[in-house]
Design a protein around this motif. Sequence first.
Motif, PDB file in Angstrom:
ATOM      1  N   PRO A  73       4.235 -21.561  48.765  1.00 10.38           N
ATOM      2  CA  PRO A  73       5.007 -21.173  47.578  1.00 10.38           C
ATOM      3  C   PRO A  73       5.881 -22.305  47.046  1.00 10.38           C
ATOM      4  N   LEU A  74       6.184 -22.208  45.771  1.00 11.34           N
ATOM      5  CA  LEU A  74       7.114 -23.130  45.129  1.00 11.34           C
ATOM      6  C   LEU A  74       8.487 -22.487  45.154  1.00 11.34           C
ATOM      7  N   LEU A  75       9.479 -23.190  45.654  1.00 12.10           N
ATOM      8  CA  LEU A  75      10.843 -22.675  45.706  1.00 12.10           C
ATOM      9  C   LEU A  75      11.735 -23.535  44.837  1.00 12.10           C
ATOM     10  N   ALA A  76      12.575 -22.887  44.044  1.00 13.56           N
ATOM     11  CA  ALA A  76      13.511 -23.605  43.186  1.00 13.56           C
ATOM     12  C   ALA A  76      14.508 -24.348  44.069  1.00 13.56           C
ATOM     13  N   SER A  77      14.766 -25.602  43.736  1.00 10.37           N
ATOM     14  CA  SER A  77      15.629 -26.403  44.608  1.00 10.37           C
ATOM     15  C   SER A  77      16.590 -27.295  43.846  1.00 10.37           C
ATOM     16  N   ASP A  78      17.090 -26.826  42.707  1.00  7.97           N
ATOM     17  CA  ASP A  78      18.083 -27.631  42.007  1.00  7.97           C
ATOM     18  C   ASP A  78      19.274 -27.857  42.932  1.00  7.97           C
ATOM     19  N   PRO A  79      19.822 -29.052  42.946  1.00 10.36           N
ATOM     20  CA  PRO A  79      20.903 -29.376  43.885  1.00 10.36           C
ATOM     21  C   PRO A  79      22.105 -28.433  43.789  1.00 10.36           C
ATOM     22  N   LEU A  80      22.402 -27.928  42.621  1.00  7.86           N
ATOM     23  CA  LEU A  80      23.568 -27.062  42.475  1.00  7.86           C
ATOM     24  C   LEU A  80      23.306 -25.631  42.919  1.00  7.86           C
ATOM     25  N   THR A  81      22.054 -25.220  42.998  1.00 10.14           N
ATOM     26  CA  THR A  81      21.770 -23.834  43.338  1.00 10.14           C
ATOM     27  C   THR A  81      21.041 -23.658  44.663  1.00 10.14           C
ATOM     28  N   ALA A  82      20.413 -24.692  45.148  1.00  3.66           N
ATOM     29  CA  ALA A  82      19.625 -24.551  46.370  1.00  3.66           C
ATOM     30  C   ALA A  82      20.509 -24.654  47.607  1.00  3.66           C
ATOM     31  N   GLU A  83      20.195 -23.832  48.571  1.00  7.27           N
ATOM     32  CA  GLU A  83      20.851 -23.936  49.860  1.00  7.27           C
ATOM     33  C   GLU A  83      19.906 -24.720  50.754  1.00  7.27           C
ATOM     34  N   THR A  84      20.340 -25.868  51.179  1.00 11.94           N
ATOM     35  CA  THR A  84      19.480 -26.662  52.027  1.00 11.94           C
ATOM     36  C   THR A  84      19.651 -26.208  53.466  1.00 11.94           C
ATOM     37  N   GLY A  85      18.637 -26.387  54.227  1.00  9.46           N
ATOM     38  CA  GLY A  85      18.665 -26.030  55.631  1.00  9.46           C
ATOM     39  C   GLY A  85      17.489 -26.681  56.315  1.00  9.46           C
ATOM     40  N   ASN A  86      17.344 -26.392  57.591  1.00  8.31           N
ATOM     41  CA  ASN A  86      16.212 -26.981  58.296  1.00  8.31           C
ATOM     42  C   ASN A  86      15.001 -26.065  58.201  1.00  8.31           C
ATOM     43  N   ALA A  87      13.895 -26.529  58.705  1.00  5.19           N
ATOM     44  CA  ALA A  87      12.634 -25.795  58.585  1.00  5.19           C
ATOM     45  C   ALA A  87      12.691 -24.436  59.288  1.00  5.19           C
ATOM     46  N   ASP A  88      13.565 -24.287  60.273  1.00  6.55           N
ATOM     47  CA  ASP A  88      13.675 -23.015  60.998  1.00  6.55           C
ATOM     48  C   ASP A  88      14.289 -21.910  60.146  1.00  6.55           C
ATOM     49  N   ASP A  89      14.880 -22.257  59.011  1.00  2.80           N
ATOM     50  CA  ASP A  89      15.492 -21.261  58.127  1.00  2.80           C
ATOM     51  C   ASP A  89      14.461 -20.536  57.268  1.00  2.80           C
ATOM     52  N   TRP A  90      13.228 -21.020  57.250  1.00  2.18           N
ATOM     53  CA  TRP A  90      12.195 -20.498  56.355  1.00  2.18           C
ATOM     54  C   TRP A  90      11.027 -19.933  57.163  1.00  2.18           C
ATOM     55  N   GLY A  92       7.864 -20.168  56.556  1.00  2.00           N
ATOM     56  CA  GLY A  92       6.662 -20.994  56.509  1.00  2.00           C
ATOM     57  C   GLY A  92       6.849 -22.202  55.626  1.00  2.00           C
ATOM     58  N   ASP A  93       5.774 -22.917  55.416  1.00  2.00           N
ATOM     59  CA  ASP A  93       5.801 -24.095  54.550  1.00  2.00           C
ATOM     60  C   ASP A  93       6.080 -23.686  53.116  1.00  2.00           C
ATOM     61  N   TYR A  94       6.666 -24.588  52.367  1.00  2.00           N
ATOM     62  CA  TYR A  94       6.936 -24.366  50.954  1.00  2.00           C
ATOM     63  C   TYR A  94       7.054 -25.714  50.263  1.00  2.00           C
ATOM     64  N   HIS A  95       7.002 -25.678  48.942  1.00  2.58           N
ATOM     65  CA  HIS A  95       7.173 -26.890  48.139  1.00  2.58           C
ATOM     66  C   HIS A  95       8.433 -26.718  47.297  1.00  2.58           C
ATOM     67  N   PRO A  96       9.475 -27.494  47.573  1.00  2.00           N
ATOM     68  CA  PRO A  96      10.682 -27.400  46.752  1.00  2.00           C
ATOM     69  C   PRO A  96      10.485 -28.149  45.432  1.00  2.00           C
ATOM     70  N   LEU A  97      10.816 -27.509  44.352  1.00  3.09           N
ATOM     71  CA  LEU A  97      10.767 -28.128  43.024  1.00  3.09           C
ATOM     72  C   LEU A  97      12.030 -27.758  42.271  1.00  3.09           C
ATOM     73  N   THR A  98      12.387 -28.575  41.305  1.00  5.69           N
ATOM     74  CA  THR A  98      13.527 -28.223  40.461  1.00  5.69           C
ATOM     75  C   THR A  98      13.100 -27.129  39.488  1.00  5.69           C
ATOM     76  N   TYR A  99      14.081 -26.458  38.928  1.00  9.31           N
ATOM     77  CA  TYR A  99      13.780 -25.441  37.923  1.00  9.31           C
ATOM     78  C   TYR A  99      13.018 -26.046  36.748  1.00  9.31           C
ATOM     79  N   ALA A 100      13.372 -27.263  36.387  1.00  4.43           N
ATOM     80  CA  ALA A 100      12.694 -27.929  35.264  1.00  4.43           C
ATOM     81  C   ALA A 100      11.220 -28.169  35.575  1.00  4.43           C
ATOM     82  N   ASP A 101      10.925 -28.599  36.797  1.00  4.48           N
ATOM     83  CA  ASP A 101       9.524 -28.820  37.188  1.00  4.48           C
ATOM     84  C   ASP A 101       8.735 -27.517  37.207  1.00  4.48           C
ATOM     85  N   ILE A 102       9.360 -26.474  37.720  1.00  5.26           N
ATOM     86  CA  ILE A 102       8.690 -25.166  37.742  1.00  5.26           C
ATOM     87  C   ILE A 102       8.451 -24.674  36.323  1.00  5.26           C
TER      88      ILE A 102
END
Length: 115
Positions: A73-90, A92-102
């Motif tokens: 899946p594509l997950l929104a990852s704008d720096p102001l809205t995304a909560e970063t964490g390690n891979a154990d927080d998710w 499965g695999d995902y692709h982070p993209l900005t809202y603009a890219d999505i």
Amino acid sequence: MTIYIVQTHAPEHPSSWHGQDMLLALATLELNPQLVLLGDALDHWRVSKDVVRHNRSLQKRYGLLELYDCPAPLLASDPLTAETGNADDWIGDYHPLTYADIAARLALSDKVMRF
């Protein structure tokens, strides 16, 4: 042709289940839909946010996507809205993209379903 399934509601919302049903239906038809999680829907992919309804786990059902060779899946990852964490927080695999890219990807597709 890519079919996008855009989820925007929290996992507890009934639309989340409708969107997942559509996603899995398209996956069984080997159409390889692309899941996009925005806003509150990011919780769909967080380990600690599973929701069970009618003895069905939302996150266990997402696990079926790997069986159907669907893209991560594509997950929104704008720096102001995304909560970063390690891979154990998710879950499965995902692709982070900005809202603009999505938004750019969705604008180029004529097959977008929003739930």
